[in-house]
Design an enzyme around this catalytic site. Structure first.
Site, short mmCIF file in Angstrom:
data_model
loop_
_atom_site.label_atom_id
_atom_site.label_comp_id
_atom_site.label_asym_id
_atom_site.label_seq_id
_atom_site.Cartn_x
_atom_site.Cartn_y
_atom_site.Cartn_z
N ARG A 259 0.84 -1.18 0.00
CA ARG A 259 0.00 0.00 0.00
C ARG A 259 0.88 1.24 0.00
O ARG A 259 2.04 1.22 0.43
CB ARG A 259 -0.91 0.02 1.23
CG ARG A 259 -1.86 -1.16 1.33
CD ARG A 259 -2.74 -1.02 2.56
NE ARG A 259 -3.67 -2.14 2.70
CZ ARG A 259 -3.44 -3.21 3.44
NH1 ARG A 259 -2.30 -3.33 4.10
NH2 ARG A 259 -4.33 -4.18 3.52
N LYS A 284 -3.34 -1.23 7.73
CA LYS A 284 -4.71 -1.62 8.06
C LYS A 284 -4.75 -2.77 9.06
O LYS A 284 -5.57 -2.77 9.98
CB LYS A 284 -5.46 -2.01 6.79
CG LYS A 284 -5.84 -0.83 5.91
CD LYS A 284 -6.80 -1.24 4.83
CE LYS A 284 -7.28 -0.04 4.03
NZ LYS A 284 -8.25 -0.43 2.98
N HIS A 353 -2.26 1.84 -6.35
CA HIS A 353 -2.99 0.60 -6.06
C HIS A 353 -3.08 -0.32 -7.27
O HIS A 353 -3.28 -1.54 -7.11
CB HIS A 353 -4.40 0.93 -5.56
CG HIS A 353 -4.82 0.08 -4.40
ND1 HIS A 353 -4.21 0.15 -3.16
CD2 HIS A 353 -5.76 -0.88 -4.27
CE1 HIS A 353 -4.78 -0.71 -2.33
NE2 HIS A 353 -5.71 -1.36 -2.99
N ARG A 356 -0.60 -2.94 -6.99
CA ARG A 356 -1.01 -3.94 -6.00
C ARG A 356 -1.93 -4.98 -6.64
O ARG A 356 -1.75 -6.19 -6.44
CB ARG A 356 -1.70 -3.23 -4.84
CG ARG A 356 -2.11 -4.11 -3.68
CD ARG A 356 -2.64 -3.21 -2.56
NE ARG A 356 -3.17 -3.97 -1.43
CZ ARG A 356 -2.44 -4.46 -0.46
NH1 ARG A 356 -1.12 -4.32 -0.48
NH2 ARG A 356 -3.00 -5.11 0.55
N HIS A 379 -3.30 -8.78 4.32
CA HIS A 379 -4.72 -8.95 4.61
C HIS A 379 -4.91 -9.81 5.86
O HIS A 379 -4.15 -10.74 6.10
CB HIS A 379 -5.44 -9.61 3.43
CG HIS A 379 -5.53 -8.72 2.24
ND1 HIS A 379 -5.74 -9.21 0.96
CD2 HIS A 379 -5.45 -7.37 2.11
CE1 HIS A 379 -5.77 -8.19 0.10
NE2 HIS A 379 -5.60 -7.08 0.78
N TYR A 388 -9.56 -9.76 -5.51
CA TYR A 388 -8.54 -9.71 -6.55
C TYR A 388 -8.75 -10.78 -7.61
O TYR A 388 -8.20 -10.71 -8.70
CB TYR A 388 -7.15 -9.84 -5.92
CG TYR A 388 -6.75 -8.65 -5.08
CD1 TYR A 388 -6.20 -7.53 -5.66
CD2 TYR A 388 -6.96 -8.65 -3.71
CE1 TYR A 388 -5.85 -6.43 -4.91
CE2 TYR A 388 -6.60 -7.56 -2.93
CZ TYR A 388 -6.05 -6.45 -3.54
OH TYR A 388 -5.72 -5.36 -2.79
#
Length: 410
Positions: A259, A284, A353, A356, A379, A388
Protein backbone atom coordinates in the site's frame (compact mmCIF):
# COMPACT_ATOMS: atom_id res chain seq x y z
CA UNK A 1 11.91 47.25 12.59
CA UNK A 2 12.15 46.82 16.35
CA UNK A 3 14.87 44.84 18.05
CA UNK A 4 12.49 41.99 18.83
CA UNK A 5 11.46 41.83 15.17
CA UNK A 6 15.11 41.66 14.11
CA UNK A 7 15.62 38.82 16.56
CA UNK A 8 12.61 37.01 15.09
CA UNK A 9 14.01 37.30 11.57
CA UNK A 10 17.40 36.05 12.76
CA UNK A 11 15.76 33.08 14.45
CA UNK A 12 13.61 32.38 11.38
CA UNK A 13 16.72 32.41 9.19
CA UNK A 14 18.45 29.94 11.50
CA UNK A 15 15.42 27.61 11.44
CA UNK A 16 15.20 27.69 7.65
CA UNK A 17 18.90 26.98 7.30
CA UNK A 18 18.62 24.05 9.72
CA UNK A 19 15.81 22.68 7.53
CA UNK A 20 18.23 22.87 4.58
CA UNK A 21 16.38 25.44 2.51
CA UNK A 22 18.52 26.93 -0.26
CA UNK A 23 20.12 30.36 0.43
CA UNK A 24 17.87 31.98 -2.20
CA UNK A 25 14.69 30.61 -0.58
CA UNK A 26 15.92 31.63 2.88
CA UNK A 27 16.51 35.18 1.65
CA UNK A 28 13.09 35.42 -0.02
CA UNK A 29 11.22 34.00 2.97
CA UNK A 30 12.97 36.32 5.40
CA UNK A 31 12.38 39.35 3.18
CA UNK A 32 8.64 38.75 3.00
CA UNK A 33 8.47 37.95 6.72
CA UNK A 34 10.29 41.22 7.44
CA UNK A 35 7.82 43.15 5.32
CA UNK A 36 4.91 41.49 7.13
CA UNK A 37 6.34 42.42 10.53
CA UNK A 38 6.75 46.04 9.38
CA UNK A 39 3.08 46.03 8.36
CA UNK A 40 2.03 44.71 11.77
CA UNK A 41 4.09 47.42 13.49
CA UNK A 42 2.36 50.15 11.47
CA UNK A 43 -1.03 48.65 12.29
CA UNK A 44 -0.09 48.24 15.97
CA UNK A 45 -0.86 44.48 15.83
CA UNK A 46 1.10 41.89 17.81
CA UNK A 47 2.36 38.96 15.76
CA UNK A 48 1.15 36.63 18.53
CA UNK A 49 -2.43 37.87 18.00
CA UNK A 50 -2.60 37.65 14.21
CA UNK A 51 -5.50 35.72 12.64
CA UNK A 52 -5.91 33.87 9.37
CA UNK A 53 -8.28 36.56 8.07
CA UNK A 54 -5.67 39.28 8.70
CA UNK A 55 -2.99 37.28 6.86
CA UNK A 56 -5.30 36.75 3.88
CA UNK A 57 -6.12 40.47 3.80
CA UNK A 58 -2.42 41.35 3.85
CA UNK A 59 -1.69 38.98 0.94
CA UNK A 60 -4.56 40.48 -1.10
CA UNK A 61 -3.14 43.94 -0.47
CA UNK A 62 0.31 42.68 -1.53
CA UNK A 63 -1.13 41.51 -4.86
CA UNK A 64 -2.79 44.91 -5.36
CA UNK A 65 0.48 46.69 -4.54
CA UNK A 66 2.36 44.49 -7.02
CA UNK A 67 -0.11 45.40 -9.74
CA UNK A 68 0.07 49.10 -8.86
CA UNK A 69 3.86 49.18 -9.03
CA UNK A 70 4.37 47.03 -12.14
CA UNK A 71 1.18 47.59 -14.09
CA UNK A 72 0.27 43.92 -14.24
CA UNK A 73 -0.94 41.14 -12.04
CA UNK A 74 1.64 38.74 -10.61
CA UNK A 75 1.90 35.20 -11.93
CA UNK A 76 -0.55 32.57 -10.67
CA UNK A 77 2.03 31.08 -8.29
CA UNK A 78 3.67 34.32 -7.14
CA UNK A 79 1.77 34.41 -3.85
CA UNK A 80 3.24 31.07 -2.76
CA UNK A 81 6.59 32.60 -1.77
CA UNK A 82 5.31 35.43 0.46
CA UNK A 83 2.65 33.11 1.83
CA UNK A 84 5.21 30.41 2.70
CA UNK A 85 7.57 32.94 4.29
CA UNK A 86 4.83 34.47 6.44
CA UNK A 87 3.51 31.05 7.48
CA UNK A 88 7.02 29.94 8.47
CA UNK A 89 7.30 33.06 10.66
CA UNK A 90 3.92 32.41 12.28
CA UNK A 91 4.76 28.75 12.96
CA UNK A 92 7.90 29.97 14.70
CA UNK A 93 6.01 32.48 16.84
CA UNK A 94 2.76 30.66 17.56
CA UNK A 95 4.01 27.07 17.39
CA UNK A 96 1.25 26.04 14.95
CA UNK A 97 -0.13 27.52 11.77
CA UNK A 98 -2.91 27.59 10.76
CA UNK A 99 -3.95 27.97 14.40
CA UNK A 100 -6.35 25.52 16.00
CA UNK A 101 -9.93 26.77 15.61
CA UNK A 102 -11.39 28.51 18.64
CA UNK A 103 -14.96 28.25 19.81
CA UNK A 104 -16.83 31.50 19.19
CA UNK A 105 -20.25 30.28 20.29
CA UNK A 106 -21.98 27.44 22.14
CA UNK A 107 -22.41 25.47 18.89
CA UNK A 108 -18.66 25.58 18.20
CA UNK A 109 -17.86 24.49 21.75
CA UNK A 110 -20.26 21.53 21.49
CA UNK A 111 -18.90 20.51 18.08
CA UNK A 112 -15.28 20.60 19.27
CA UNK A 113 -16.13 18.63 22.41
CA UNK A 114 -18.01 15.91 20.56
CA UNK A 115 -15.33 15.64 17.87
CA UNK A 116 -12.52 15.27 20.40
CA UNK A 117 -14.40 12.65 22.41
CA UNK A 118 -15.40 10.80 19.23
CA UNK A 119 -11.79 10.70 18.06
CA UNK A 120 -10.72 9.16 21.36
CA UNK A 121 -13.54 6.60 21.12
CA UNK A 122 -12.58 5.60 17.57
CA UNK A 123 -8.99 5.06 18.65
CA UNK A 124 -9.42 3.41 22.05
CA UNK A 125 -12.73 1.57 21.70
CA UNK A 126 -12.87 0.74 18.00
CA UNK A 127 -9.13 0.39 17.47
CA UNK A 128 -9.19 2.09 14.07
CA UNK A 129 -6.00 2.96 12.20
CA UNK A 130 -5.14 6.64 11.84
CA UNK A 131 -6.33 6.98 8.21
CA UNK A 132 -9.70 5.49 9.12
CA UNK A 133 -10.02 7.76 12.15
CA UNK A 134 -9.30 10.80 9.98
CA UNK A 135 -12.00 9.79 7.49
CA UNK A 136 -14.63 9.13 10.18
CA UNK A 137 -13.67 12.32 12.01
CA UNK A 138 -13.93 14.49 8.90
CA UNK A 139 -17.47 13.25 8.27
CA UNK A 140 -18.41 13.83 11.91
CA UNK A 141 -17.12 17.39 11.92
CA UNK A 142 -18.81 18.16 8.63
CA UNK A 143 -22.17 16.76 9.74
CA UNK A 144 -22.08 18.43 13.16
CA UNK A 145 -21.19 21.82 11.66
CA UNK A 146 -24.03 21.46 9.14
CA UNK A 147 -26.64 20.41 11.71
CA UNK A 148 -25.64 22.87 14.46
CA UNK A 149 -25.55 25.78 12.02
CA UNK A 150 -29.10 24.96 10.90
CA UNK A 151 -30.75 24.09 14.20
CA UNK A 152 -28.45 25.31 16.97
CA UNK A 153 -27.36 23.43 20.06
CA UNK A 154 -30.92 22.49 21.03
CA UNK A 155 -31.62 21.07 17.57
CA UNK A 156 -29.07 18.29 17.88
CA UNK A 157 -31.08 16.40 20.50
CA UNK A 158 -34.14 16.36 18.22
CA UNK A 159 -32.30 15.14 15.13
CA UNK A 160 -34.85 13.66 12.73
CA UNK A 161 -34.90 11.31 9.76
CA UNK A 162 -35.64 14.31 7.54
CA UNK A 163 -32.42 15.98 8.70
CA UNK A 164 -30.44 12.87 7.78
CA UNK A 165 -32.11 12.64 4.36
CA UNK A 166 -31.29 16.28 3.62
CA UNK A 167 -27.67 15.77 4.60
CA UNK A 168 -27.31 12.63 2.48
CA UNK A 169 -28.91 14.43 -0.49
CA UNK A 170 -26.40 17.25 -0.05
CA UNK A 171 -23.43 14.85 0.06
CA UNK A 172 -24.72 12.83 -2.92
CA UNK A 173 -24.44 15.74 -5.36
CA UNK A 174 -20.75 15.16 -6.22
CA UNK A 175 -20.12 11.58 -5.08
CA UNK A 176 -20.13 8.21 -6.76
CA UNK A 177 -22.28 5.37 -5.40
CA UNK A 178 -19.24 3.80 -3.77
CA UNK A 179 -18.21 7.04 -2.07
CA UNK A 180 -21.76 7.71 -0.91
CA UNK A 181 -21.89 4.25 0.65
CA UNK A 182 -18.76 5.15 2.64
CA UNK A 183 -20.43 8.37 3.80
CA UNK A 184 -23.43 6.35 5.00
CA UNK A 185 -21.20 3.97 6.98
CA UNK A 186 -19.36 6.84 8.67
CA UNK A 187 -22.58 8.66 9.47
CA UNK A 188 -24.09 5.51 11.00
CA UNK A 189 -21.07 5.21 13.26
CA UNK A 190 -21.41 8.82 14.39
CA UNK A 191 -25.14 8.56 15.07
CA UNK A 192 -24.69 5.39 17.12
CA UNK A 193 -22.05 7.19 19.16
CA UNK A 194 -24.20 10.28 19.63
CA UNK A 195 -27.11 8.15 20.86
CA UNK A 196 -24.89 6.12 23.18
CA UNK A 197 -23.46 9.30 24.76
CA UNK A 198 -26.86 10.98 25.11
CA UNK A 199 -26.40 13.75 22.52
CA UNK A 200 -29.42 12.63 20.46
CA UNK A 201 -32.69 11.17 21.77
CA UNK A 202 -33.17 8.38 19.20
CA UNK A 203 -30.72 6.15 17.38
CA UNK A 204 -31.29 7.16 13.76
CA UNK A 205 -28.49 5.02 12.30
CA UNK A 206 -30.82 2.23 11.02
CA UNK A 207 -32.67 4.79 8.88
CA UNK A 208 -29.62 5.71 6.77
CA UNK A 209 -30.09 4.21 3.32
CA UNK A 210 -26.89 3.64 1.35
CA UNK A 211 -26.56 2.76 -2.35
CA UNK A 212 -26.61 -0.96 -3.06
CA UNK A 213 -23.25 -2.20 -4.31
CA UNK A 214 -22.92 -5.67 -5.76
CA UNK A 215 -19.98 -7.87 -4.91
CA UNK A 216 -17.22 -7.54 -7.53
CA UNK A 217 -19.43 -5.32 -9.71
CA UNK A 218 -16.50 -3.30 -10.99
CA UNK A 219 -13.13 -4.38 -12.36
CA UNK A 220 -10.37 -1.93 -11.38
CA UNK A 221 -7.49 -0.92 -13.59
CA UNK A 222 -4.61 -3.32 -13.88
CA UNK A 223 -1.19 -3.10 -15.47
CA UNK A 224 0.24 -5.80 -17.70
CA UNK A 225 3.74 -7.11 -17.07
CA UNK A 226 5.04 -5.36 -20.20
CA UNK A 227 3.56 -2.05 -19.02
CA UNK A 228 5.18 -2.40 -15.59
CA UNK A 229 8.50 -3.12 -17.30
CA UNK A 230 8.09 0.00 -19.45
CA UNK A 231 7.41 2.20 -16.43
CA UNK A 232 10.44 0.85 -14.57
CA UNK A 233 12.65 1.28 -17.64
CA UNK A 234 11.58 4.89 -18.11
CA UNK A 235 12.09 5.73 -14.44
CA UNK A 236 15.51 4.03 -14.41
CA UNK A 237 16.84 6.48 -17.00
CA UNK A 238 16.12 9.46 -14.72
CA UNK A 239 19.24 9.90 -12.58
CA UNK A 240 18.00 12.98 -10.71
CA UNK A 241 17.25 12.64 -6.97
CA UNK A 242 13.52 12.50 -7.79
CA UNK A 243 14.14 9.89 -10.47
CA UNK A 244 16.19 7.65 -8.16
CA UNK A 245 13.51 7.92 -5.48
CA UNK A 246 10.64 7.23 -7.88
CA UNK A 247 12.41 4.23 -9.42
CA UNK A 248 12.93 2.69 -5.97
CA UNK A 249 9.28 3.25 -5.06
CA UNK A 250 8.07 1.74 -8.32
CA UNK A 251 10.30 -1.31 -7.82
CA UNK A 252 8.74 -1.86 -4.38
CA UNK A 253 5.24 -1.43 -5.79
CA UNK A 254 5.88 -3.86 -8.64
CA UNK A 255 7.64 -6.46 -6.49
CA UNK A 256 5.58 -6.53 -3.30
CA UNK A 257 2.34 -4.70 -4.12
CA UNK A 258 2.49 -2.69 -0.90
CA UNK A 259 0.00 0.00 0.00
CA UNK A 260 1.06 3.60 -0.52
CA UNK A 261 1.08 4.30 3.23
CA UNK A 262 3.25 1.27 3.91
CA UNK A 263 5.87 2.56 1.47
CA UNK A 264 5.72 6.11 2.83
CA UNK A 265 6.27 4.81 6.36
CA UNK A 266 9.26 2.61 5.52
CA UNK A 267 12.18 3.61 7.75
CA UNK A 268 15.93 3.22 7.45
CA UNK A 269 15.98 0.52 10.15
CA UNK A 270 13.28 -1.50 8.34
CA UNK A 271 15.84 -2.80 5.82
CA UNK A 272 18.25 -5.40 7.16
CA UNK A 273 21.02 -5.48 4.59
CA UNK A 274 22.87 -8.27 6.36
CA UNK A 275 19.99 -10.77 6.26
CA UNK A 276 18.49 -9.24 3.09
CA UNK A 277 15.05 -8.69 4.60
CA UNK A 278 12.59 -5.82 4.68
CA UNK A 279 10.10 -5.16 7.46
CA UNK A 280 6.68 -3.86 6.42
CA UNK A 281 4.23 -2.25 8.83
CA UNK A 282 0.79 -3.05 7.44
CA UNK A 283 -1.29 0.06 8.08
CA UNK A 284 -4.71 -1.62 8.06
CA UNK A 285 -3.92 -4.91 9.77
CA UNK A 286 -1.82 -3.18 12.48
CA UNK A 287 0.84 -5.89 12.08
CA UNK A 288 4.33 -6.35 10.69
CA UNK A 289 5.67 -8.81 8.17
CA UNK A 290 9.18 -9.58 6.99
CA UNK A 291 9.77 -10.03 3.28
CA UNK A 292 12.92 -11.06 1.40
CA UNK A 293 14.78 -8.09 -0.03
CA UNK A 294 14.79 -8.85 -3.76
CA UNK A 295 17.84 -7.77 -5.75
CA UNK A 296 16.10 -5.16 -8.01
CA UNK A 297 14.50 -3.54 -4.97
CA UNK A 298 17.70 -3.54 -2.93
CA UNK A 299 19.74 -2.06 -5.78
CA UNK A 300 17.18 0.68 -6.46
CA UNK A 301 16.86 1.63 -2.78
CA UNK A 302 20.63 1.61 -2.31
CA UNK A 303 21.13 3.87 -5.35
CA UNK A 304 18.61 6.33 -3.91
CA UNK A 305 20.18 6.28 -0.44
CA UNK A 306 23.64 6.91 -1.88
CA UNK A 307 22.93 9.50 -4.55
CA UNK A 308 19.35 10.78 -4.24
CA UNK A 309 18.25 11.03 -0.64
CA UNK A 310 18.96 14.39 1.02
CA UNK A 311 21.13 14.53 4.13
CA UNK A 312 18.67 14.79 6.99
CA UNK A 313 17.81 13.33 10.39
CA UNK A 314 14.46 12.02 9.15
CA UNK A 315 14.20 8.24 9.53
CA UNK A 316 11.75 7.59 6.71
CA UNK A 317 13.45 6.29 3.58
CA UNK A 318 11.53 8.21 0.95
CA UNK A 319 11.49 11.98 1.37
CA UNK A 320 10.49 15.12 -0.47
CA UNK A 321 13.09 16.46 -2.87
CA UNK A 322 12.62 20.01 -1.58
CA UNK A 323 13.03 21.45 1.90
CA UNK A 324 11.70 20.85 4.45
CA UNK A 325 12.82 17.26 3.94
CA UNK A 326 10.09 15.06 5.40
CA UNK A 327 8.29 11.91 4.32
CA UNK A 328 6.06 11.97 1.27
CA UNK A 329 2.41 12.85 1.87
CA UNK A 330 1.08 10.68 -0.96
CA UNK A 331 2.21 8.66 -3.98
CA UNK A 332 -0.70 9.14 -6.37
CA UNK A 333 0.70 12.08 -8.35
CA UNK A 334 4.15 10.44 -8.44
CA UNK A 335 2.80 7.22 -9.96
CA UNK A 336 0.50 9.04 -12.36
CA UNK A 337 3.39 11.16 -13.62
CA UNK A 338 5.64 8.14 -14.19
CA UNK A 339 2.87 6.29 -16.04
CA UNK A 340 2.36 9.31 -18.28
CA UNK A 341 6.09 9.55 -19.03
CA UNK A 342 6.07 5.89 -20.06
CA UNK A 343 3.10 6.49 -22.37
CA UNK A 344 0.76 4.25 -20.38
CA UNK A 345 -2.87 5.26 -19.87
CA UNK A 346 -4.86 2.82 -17.73
CA UNK A 347 -8.62 2.85 -18.44
CA UNK A 348 -9.51 3.70 -14.84
CA UNK A 349 -7.57 4.96 -11.84
CA UNK A 350 -3.82 5.33 -12.25
CA UNK A 351 -2.57 5.45 -8.67
CA UNK A 352 -0.21 3.12 -6.79
CA UNK A 353 -2.99 0.60 -6.06
CA UNK A 354 -2.99 -0.67 -9.65
CA UNK A 355 0.47 -2.14 -9.01
CA UNK A 356 -1.01 -3.94 -6.00
CA UNK A 357 -3.78 -5.43 -8.15
CA UNK A 358 -1.28 -6.41 -10.84
CA UNK A 359 0.93 -8.21 -8.32
CA UNK A 360 -2.05 -10.13 -6.91
CA UNK A 361 -3.20 -11.26 -10.35
CA UNK A 362 0.30 -12.29 -11.34
CA UNK A 363 0.56 -14.54 -8.29
CA UNK A 364 -2.90 -15.97 -8.95
CA UNK A 365 -1.84 -16.91 -12.47
CA UNK A 366 1.18 -18.80 -11.11
CA UNK A 367 -1.08 -20.82 -8.77
CA UNK A 368 0.06 -19.17 -5.56
CA UNK A 369 -2.42 -20.07 -2.77
CA UNK A 370 -4.84 -17.36 -1.77
CA UNK A 371 -3.60 -17.41 1.83
CA UNK A 372 -0.02 -16.72 0.71
CA UNK A 373 -1.18 -13.83 -1.47
CA UNK A 374 -3.12 -12.40 1.44
CA UNK A 375 -0.08 -12.63 3.72
CA UNK A 376 2.05 -10.73 1.20
CA UNK A 377 -0.61 -8.06 0.75
CA UNK A 378 -1.12 -7.69 4.49
CA UNK A 379 -4.72 -8.95 4.61
CA UNK A 380 -6.25 -10.25 7.82
CA UNK A 381 -8.42 -12.85 6.07
CA UNK A 382 -8.81 -14.50 2.69
CA UNK A 383 -12.10 -12.62 2.31
CA UNK A 384 -10.07 -9.44 1.84
CA UNK A 385 -7.99 -11.11 -0.89
CA UNK A 386 -10.92 -12.67 -2.75
CA UNK A 387 -11.87 -9.51 -4.71
CA UNK A 388 -8.54 -9.71 -6.55
CA UNK A 389 -9.83 -12.85 -8.27
CA UNK A 390 -12.13 -10.76 -10.43
CA UNK A 391 -9.09 -9.29 -12.16
CA UNK A 392 -7.92 -12.60 -13.62
CA UNK A 393 -10.67 -12.54 -16.24
CA UNK A 394 -8.68 -14.37 -18.91
CA UNK A 395 -7.91 -17.22 -16.49
CA UNK A 396 -11.57 -17.49 -15.49
CA UNK A 397 -12.63 -17.53 -19.14
CA UNK A 398 -10.25 -20.42 -19.87
CA UNK A 399 -11.89 -22.66 -17.27
CA UNK A 400 -15.49 -21.57 -17.87
CA UNK A 401 -18.03 -24.32 -18.50
CA UNK A 402 -19.92 -24.50 -21.76
CA UNK A 403 -23.57 -23.49 -21.57
CA UNK A 404 -25.83 -26.42 -22.53
CA UNK A 405 -27.58 -25.84 -25.85
CA UNK A 406 -25.17 -23.19 -27.12
CA UNK A 407 -23.80 -25.58 -29.77
CA UNK A 408 -27.34 -25.95 -31.15
CA UNK A 409 -27.79 -22.21 -31.38
CA UNK A 410 -24.46 -21.93 -33.14
Amino acid sequence: MSKSDCELITELKAVLISQQYSPVVVGNYCAYARGFLDHLTRQNILVTDITEAQVERYLRDAVALFRQRRGRRPGPRWHQIPCAGIHALLRLVQGQWPPAPKATCAADALRFTISNEYETWLHEERGFARPSIDAFLWEARHFLAWQLERCGVEGLMDLSIGDIDRYMDLRALKLTRCSLKSVAERLRSLLRYLHRTGHIATDQSPHIIAPLLYAYEGVPSILKRCQIAAVLKTARTDKTPAGLRDHAILQILATYGLRAGEIRNLRIEDIDWRTEAIRVRHSKAQACSFLPLMDPVGEAVLAYLRSGRPATDAREIFLRTRAPYCKLEKLYSLVRRRLRHAGIKPPGKCGPHIFRHARAVEMLRTSVPLKVIGDLLGHRSTASTAPYLKLATEDLRAIALDVPGMEVLA
